[in-house]
Scaffold this motif. Structure first.
Motif, mmCIF file in Angstrom:
data_model
loop_
_atom_site.group_PDB
_atom_site.id
_atom_site.type_symbol
_atom_site.label_atom_id
_atom_site.label_comp_id
_atom_site.label_asym_id
_atom_site.label_seq_id
_atom_site.Cartn_x
_atom_site.Cartn_y
_atom_site.Cartn_z
ATOM 1 N N ILE A 48 14.835 -47.829 -11.914
ATOM 2 C CA ILE A 48 15.220 -49.180 -11.505
ATOM 3 C C ILE A 48 14.129 -49.801 -10.648
ATOM 4 C CG2 ILE A 48 16.882 -50.533 -10.168
ATOM 5 C CD1 ILE A 48 18.999 -48.433 -10.880
ATOM 6 N N PHE A 49 13.616 -49.044 -9.676
ATOM 7 C CA PHE A 49 12.574 -49.558 -8.781
ATOM 8 C C PHE A 49 11.313 -49.929 -9.552
ATOM 9 C CE2 PHE A 49 8.801 -48.921 -6.155
ATOM 10 C CZ PHE A 49 9.097 -49.710 -5.051
ATOM 11 N N LEU A 50 10.860 -49.034 -10.442
ATOM 12 C CA LEU A 50 9.638 -49.291 -11.200
ATOM 13 C C LEU A 50 9.809 -50.471 -12.155
ATOM 14 C CD1 LEU A 50 8.523 -45.629 -12.023
ATOM 15 C CD2 LEU A 50 7.463 -47.203 -10.389
ATOM 16 N N THR A 60 8.033 -50.119 -22.339
ATOM 17 C CA THR A 60 8.417 -48.746 -22.679
ATOM 18 C C THR A 60 9.928 -48.672 -22.905
ATOM 19 O OG1 THR A 60 8.882 -47.976 -20.422
ATOM 20 C CG2 THR A 60 6.575 -47.957 -21.152
ATOM 21 N N MET A 61 10.383 -47.556 -23.462
ATOM 22 C CA MET A 61 11.808 -47.379 -23.721
ATOM 23 C C MET A 61 12.609 -47.090 -22.449
ATOM 24 S SD MET A 61 11.956 -43.570 -25.483
ATOM 25 C CE MET A 61 11.017 -44.119 -26.900
ATOM 26 N N PHE A 62 11.904 -46.918 -21.320
ATOM 27 C CA PHE A 62 12.586 -46.633 -20.059
ATOM 28 C C PHE A 62 12.688 -47.859 -19.155
ATOM 29 C CE2 PHE A 62 10.607 -42.550 -21.305
ATOM 30 C CZ PHE A 62 11.777 -41.823 -21.497
ATOM 31 N N TYR A 63 12.244 -49.004 -19.645
ATOM 32 C CA TYR A 63 12.291 -50.231 -18.850
ATOM 33 C C TYR A 63 13.726 -50.746 -18.730
ATOM 34 C CZ TYR A 63 11.623 -55.129 -17.569
ATOM 35 O OH TYR A 63 11.700 -56.353 -16.939
ATOM 36 N N VAL A 64 14.121 -51.102 -17.509
ATOM 37 C CA VAL A 64 15.459 -51.641 -17.259
ATOM 38 C C VAL A 64 15.332 -53.148 -17.042
ATOM 39 C CG1 VAL A 64 17.526 -51.545 -15.806
ATOM 40 C CG2 VAL A 64 16.126 -49.490 -16.124
ATOM 41 N N PRO A 65 15.775 -53.961 -17.976
ATOM 42 C CA PRO A 65 15.614 -55.410 -17.856
ATOM 43 C C PRO A 65 16.648 -56.041 -16.924
ATOM 44 C CG PRO A 65 16.774 -54.900 -19.870
ATOM 45 C CD PRO A 65 16.413 -53.576 -19.260
ATOM 46 N N HIS A 66 16.351 -57.239 -16.456
ATOM 47 C CA HIS A 66 17.340 -58.035 -15.729
ATOM 48 C C HIS A 66 18.329 -58.589 -16.754
ATOM 49 C CE1 HIS A 66 15.234 -58.133 -11.800
ATOM 50 N NE2 HIS A 66 14.154 -58.051 -12.544
ATOM 51 N N PHE A 69 25.322 -61.600 -15.432
ATOM 52 C CA PHE A 69 26.542 -61.102 -14.790
ATOM 53 C C PHE A 69 27.534 -60.615 -15.837
ATOM 54 C CE2 PHE A 69 30.964 -62.035 -13.584
ATOM 55 C CZ PHE A 69 31.085 -61.196 -12.472
ATOM 56 N N GLU A 70 27.603 -61.327 -16.962
ATOM 57 C CA GLU A 70 28.521 -60.938 -18.032
ATOM 58 C C GLU A 70 28.176 -59.550 -18.569
ATOM 59 O OE1 GLU A 70 27.061 -63.860 -17.771
ATOM 60 O OE2 GLU A 70 28.801 -65.165 -17.405
ATOM 61 N N ALA A 71 26.872 -59.264 -18.677
ATOM 62 C CA ALA A 71 26.439 -57.952 -19.151
ATOM 63 C C ALA A 71 26.838 -56.862 -18.160
ATOM 64 C CB ALA A 71 24.931 -57.943 -19.376
ATOM 65 N N HIS A 72 26.643 -57.143 -16.873
ATOM 66 C CA HIS A 72 27.043 -56.164 -15.846
ATOM 67 C C HIS A 72 28.550 -55.928 -15.889
ATOM 68 C CE1 HIS A 72 23.434 -55.241 -13.512
ATOM 69 N NE2 HIS A 72 23.025 -56.470 -13.765
ATOM 70 N N LEU A 73 29.318 -56.973 -16.101
ATOM 71 C CA LEU A 73 30.772 -56.846 -16.174
ATOM 72 C C LEU A 73 31.172 -55.980 -17.365
ATOM 73 C CD1 LEU A 73 33.561 -57.627 -15.122
ATOM 74 C CD2 LEU A 73 33.443 -59.693 -16.550
ATOM 75 N N ALA A 74 30.495 -56.176 -18.491
ATOM 76 C CA ALA A 74 30.788 -55.386 -19.688
ATOM 77 C C ALA A 74 30.508 -53.902 -19.448
ATOM 78 C CB ALA A 74 29.954 -55.893 -20.864
ATOM 79 N N VAL A 75 29.408 -53.601 -18.761
ATOM 80 C CA VAL A 75 29.069 -52.210 -18.459
ATOM 81 C C VAL A 75 30.037 -51.633 -17.424
ATOM 82 C CG1 VAL A 75 27.285 -50.667 -17.566
ATOM 83 C CG2 VAL A 75 26.644 -52.575 -19.035
ATOM 84 N N PHE A 76 30.464 -52.457 -16.473
ATOM 85 C CA PHE A 76 31.431 -52.014 -15.470
ATOM 86 C C PHE A 76 32.741 -51.591 -16.143
ATOM 87 C CE2 PHE A 76 34.942 -52.791 -12.501
ATOM 88 C CZ PHE A 76 34.518 -52.032 -11.406
ATOM 89 N N SER A 182 24.457 -55.815 -28.359
ATOM 90 C CA SER A 182 23.868 -56.889 -27.559
ATOM 91 C C SER A 182 23.065 -56.401 -26.363
ATOM 92 C CB SER A 182 24.985 -57.827 -27.052
ATOM 93 O OG SER A 182 25.946 -57.099 -26.307
ATOM 94 N N LEU A 183 23.209 -55.142 -25.980
ATOM 95 C CA LEU A 183 22.508 -54.615 -24.820
ATOM 96 C C LEU A 183 21.598 -53.456 -25.219
ATOM 97 C CD1 LEU A 183 25.457 -54.537 -22.246
ATOM 98 C CD2 LEU A 183 23.714 -56.308 -22.514
ATOM 99 N N ASP A 184 20.562 -53.215 -24.414
ATOM 100 C CA ASP A 184 19.654 -52.108 -24.713
ATOM 101 C C ASP A 184 20.164 -50.824 -24.073
ATOM 102 O OD1 ASP A 184 17.684 -51.559 -22.087
ATOM 103 O OD2 ASP A 184 18.685 -53.517 -22.143
ATOM 104 N N VAL A 185 19.553 -49.710 -24.459
ATOM 105 C CA VAL A 185 19.999 -48.390 -24.025
ATOM 106 C C VAL A 185 19.965 -48.250 -22.507
ATOM 107 C CG1 VAL A 185 19.483 -45.924 -24.094
ATOM 108 C CG2 VAL A 185 19.290 -47.293 -26.175
ATOM 109 N N MET A 186 18.845 -48.630 -21.881
ATOM 110 C CA MET A 186 18.688 -48.408 -20.444
ATOM 111 C C MET A 186 19.654 -49.258 -19.625
ATOM 112 S SD MET A 186 16.626 -45.966 -20.085
ATOM 113 C CE MET A 186 16.325 -46.005 -18.329
ATOM 114 N N THR A 187 19.910 -50.476 -20.051
ATOM 115 C CA THR A 187 20.868 -51.321 -19.322
ATOM 116 C C THR A 187 22.229 -50.663 -19.265
ATOM 117 O OG1 THR A 187 19.761 -53.398 -19.855
ATOM 118 C CG2 THR A 187 22.101 -53.518 -19.345
#
Length: 298
Positions: A48-50, A60-66, A69-76, A182-187
């Motif tokens: 997350i920091f990097l 890279t495949m390890f990048y965590v994008p911004h 809020f709707e995406a965060h809610l879906a993951v929650f 709609s979302l990537d793996v790292m998110t």
């Protein structure tokens, strides 16, 4: 390729289940689950920091994008579903033999399959349907094996807990396929672990900590670390497999349950569990189902 990734995820998931059983033996369930989610979250802190403050992981495949809020809610929502499944499952694993819980968990894809057929319009060929029928038959035979150990499927609350865990796990699997559109793996994986840790902190402080003196005491085991490591690896590979456009959640979920082979061997060698011959037939049916599913995807 996604089929091979699903099998690799299954092996790692089996290692996770074995370490989970070791950690829960005679131990308090809620603290074990909390530390599992905490360690899993800490693994992703550097990522997350990097991603947020440097360009090291860009592209890279390890990048965590911004994300929104709707995406965060879906993951929650996913975190709530999975955590509910885990709470039921952890209590069941603590009180039941691995050679019972493993095959029960292996039937989870049958529920996922029915949802996939109804929601995503997935269609199975003859080989795949054969694999499903073998898995259903294994559950019936497992109930007869359990009776030899005094475990009656219709009256044992830990069996009920395991079944509830399986149902919630199947719902999570269907939801995963929806998220990966709609979302990537790292998110999904990073924030899913973080939100689980936050939820478990409140569960720990509200339900276990005030009653800790009258409840099962918590004892630290280094296997708790291995629970998190194996789970993170298994989940990342699982989400990556689902990111392939032609992947089928019904098949990926079914293959992941071949982790029962790892748990069965561990139950026999490390935990000296009983009635292995009759349970071996259940295991054989599950593995035969996996083979038919694999052939059906080629």
């Amino acid at each position: 390729m996604w089929v091979g990734l699903a099998f690799l995820s299954a092996f790692l998931l089996g290692c996770y289940d074995v370490n989970k059983k070791v950690s829960l033996n005679g131990n308090a369930v809620i603290p074990v689950l909390f530390f599992n989610t905490l360690i899993s979250s800490l693994i992703f802190v550097p990522v997350i920091f990097l991603s947020f403050y440097t360009r090291v992981l860009d592209g890279t495949m390890f990048y965590v994008p911004h994300v929104s809020f709707e995406a965060h809610l879906a993951v929650f929502i996913k975190a709530v579903i999975v955590l509910s499944s885990w709470l039921f499952g952890y209590f069941a694993v603590k009180h039941l033999p691995l050679t019972i819980t493993g095959p029960i968990k292996a039937t989870q894809p049958v529920i996922t399959l029915m949802g996939a057929l109804l929601i995503f319009g997935e269609r199975l060929n003859l080989y795949q349907w054969t694999g499903v029928l073998f898995s259903v038959a294994s559950f019936y035979l497992l109930s007869t094996s359990g009776k030899k150990e005094g475990i009656h499927f219709t009256r044992n609350k830990w069996i009920l807990f395991m079944i509830l865990s399986v149902i919630l796990g199947a719902i999570s699997g269907l939801y995963d396929k929806h998220l990966m559109k709609s979302l990537d793996v790292m998110t999904v994986q990073v924030w899913f672990n973080v939100y689980q840790c936050v939820i478990m902190f409140f569960v720990l402080m509200l339900l276990w900590y005030p009653r800790r003196r009258n409840a099962t005491p918590f004892v630290w085991h280094w296997n708790i670390v291995f629970i998190s490591v194996f789970l993170v690896m298994a989940d990342w590979i699982y989400f990556y497999a689902l990111s392939f456009p032609d992947s089928m959640i019904s098949i990926v979920s079914m293959i992941r349950r071949s982790n029962v082979l790892v748990t069965f061997v561990a139950g026999a060698i490390f935990f000296r569990e009983k009635n292995l011959k009759s349970k071996a037939l259940d295991l054989l049916l599950v593995l035969t189902g996996m083979i038919f599913l694999y052939i059906g995807t080629r």
